[in-house]
Design a protein around this motif. Structure first.
Motif, mmCIF file in Angstrom:
data_model
loop_
_atom_site.group_PDB
_atom_site.id
_atom_site.type_symbol
_atom_site.label_atom_id
_atom_site.label_comp_id
_atom_site.label_asym_id
_atom_site.label_seq_id
_atom_site.Cartn_x
_atom_site.Cartn_y
_atom_site.Cartn_z
ATOM 1 N N UNK A 1 0.840 -1.190 0.000
ATOM 2 C CA UNK A 1 0.000 0.000 0.000
ATOM 3 C C UNK A 1 0.882 1.250 0.000
ATOM 4 N N UNK A 2 0.481 2.243 -0.765
ATOM 5 C CA UNK A 2 1.220 3.502 -0.814
ATOM 6 C C UNK A 2 0.545 4.502 0.137
ATOM 7 N N UNK A 3 1.306 4.985 1.109
ATOM 8 C CA UNK A 3 0.798 5.820 2.197
ATOM 9 C C UNK A 3 1.325 7.235 2.051
ATOM 10 N N UNK A 4 0.456 8.209 2.234
ATOM 11 C CA UNK A 4 0.912 9.597 2.388
ATOM 12 C C UNK A 4 0.851 9.910 3.869
ATOM 13 N N UNK A 5 2.003 10.275 4.430
ATOM 14 C CA UNK A 5 2.145 10.456 5.873
ATOM 15 C C UNK A 5 2.514 11.883 6.213
ATOM 16 N N UNK A 6 1.845 12.452 7.218
ATOM 17 C CA UNK A 6 2.298 13.707 7.813
ATOM 18 C C UNK A 6 2.865 13.397 9.191
ATOM 19 N N UNK A 24 5.917 -3.968 4.518
ATOM 20 C CA UNK A 24 5.897 -4.011 3.066
ATOM 21 C C UNK A 24 5.196 -2.853 2.387
ATOM 22 N N UNK A 25 4.875 -1.799 3.136
ATOM 23 C CA UNK A 25 4.196 -0.645 2.556
ATOM 24 C C UNK A 25 5.209 0.373 2.032
ATOM 25 N N UNK A 26 4.736 1.239 1.164
ATOM 26 C CA UNK A 26 5.531 2.350 0.638
ATOM 27 C C UNK A 26 5.048 3.627 1.306
ATOM 28 N N UNK A 27 5.996 4.459 1.752
ATOM 29 C CA UNK A 27 5.635 5.666 2.507
ATOM 30 C C UNK A 27 6.140 6.912 1.793
ATOM 31 N N UNK A 28 5.218 7.819 1.528
ATOM 32 C CA UNK A 28 5.529 9.157 1.048
ATOM 33 C C UNK A 28 5.287 10.082 2.244
ATOM 34 N N UNK A 29 6.331 10.739 2.737
ATOM 35 C CA UNK A 29 6.225 11.468 3.998
ATOM 36 C C UNK A 29 6.502 12.957 3.820
ATOM 37 N N UNK A 30 5.573 13.768 4.287
ATOM 38 C CA UNK A 30 5.726 15.217 4.253
ATOM 39 C C UNK A 30 6.562 15.673 5.439
#
Length: 277
Positions: A1-6, A24-30
């Motif tokens: 799962x692709x996650x957008x994280x703050x 196993x997740x993908x993290x896009x972090x602000x």
């Protein structure tokens, strides 16, 4: 799962990134420009530099869930009510609207146990539908954010979970808070002056808080348009003095705990204990 994280460079966020990657997740972090994680990470996420109220439309594309852990001045001294409301409500909802426009339909939002404020002391165990009666800027803004996010979940028909976190502690915690202060004094062989410690709290390890958010990522337990509120807590309430004495012994402290040497904070909530599912 692709996650957008703050909040990825924060106390809970650093632990969440490691656990999400391990699952196993993908993290896009602000992150704010120049900020660094509280702890060394096993693997770096895809960092997006910018402020919470910026335009993150491009970075949100392809993400499946928004995990909102960022919070403005969660520790005393709190910022002004105006600034807390701006960052914790206005800017946060703005980002959520961008996420929804980008096709995200799953939202995990971190709340605070301090939203209950004065209402907490009327309950042996606070239910999730207890009234919110905060009186200080940060808890007021988090309570307002709860109302706003729950309304957004209903109006937009998305899957949304609001998780109110109780007394979290552990590695990466701000140095001025209780657990890190206790550890520093214990390992240095110093005495530790503290309040009388009769406050009842539910202390939960930060690893368990991060695990709660990782385990909730699918949002399969939430019906679209019917947001839910959950408590993130251990289910083992104890007095603050008992918590302090446990860790004092654990670290083999040679100094003394000195209960009663520090007054309670003005408006101290003496019982803040949740119902847990």
């Amino acid at each position: 799962m692709r996650i957008f994280l703050t909040g990825g460079t924060g106390f809970i966020g650093s632990h969440f990134i490691d656990q999400a990657h391990a699952a196993g997740h993908e993290v896009v972090a602000l992150r704010r420009p120049g900020s660094q994680p509280r702890l060394p990470l096993a693997k770096e996420p895809h960092w997006v530099d910018g402020e919470l109220d910026g335009d993150h439309t491009a970075a949100l594309q392809g993400c499946e869930v928004l995990v909102h852990l960022a919070s403005h001045t969660p520790n005393p001294p709190y910022d002004t009510l105006e600034r807390c409301l701006y960052w914790n409500v206005v800017a946060s909802v703005k980002l959520a609207e961008q996420a929804r426009a980008a096709g995200i339909s799953r939202f995990l939002v971190a709340g605070s146990c301090f939203e209950y404020g004065r209402a907490a002391e009327r309950y042996d165990a606070i239910p999730v539908d207890a009234p919110l009666e905060p009186v200080i800027s940060y808890p007021v803004s988090k309570a307002a954010a709860s109302v706003a996010f729950l309304a957004l979940g209903r109006q937009a028909g998305v899957r949304l979970q609001l998780s109110r976190i109780f007394q979290v502690y552990g590695e990466g915690e701000q140095a001025t808070r209780l657990w890190p202060s206790l550890r520093r004094a214990a390992l240095a062989g110093e005495d530790f002056p503290m309040s009388a410690g009769e406050q009842w709290r539910d202390f939960i390890a930060v690893q368990d808080v991060a695990a709660h958010f990782v385990q909730s990522l699918t949002c399969e337990h939430i019906a679209p348009g019917e947001p839910i509120v959950r408590h993130v807590a251990s289910g083992r309430p104890q007095r603050l003095i008992d918590f302090a004495q446990h860790w004092w012994r654990h670290w083999g402290a040679t100094g003394r705990l000195i209960p009663g040497a520090v007054p309670y904070r003005p408006g101290e909530v003496m019982r803040l204990v949740p119902q847990v599912d």
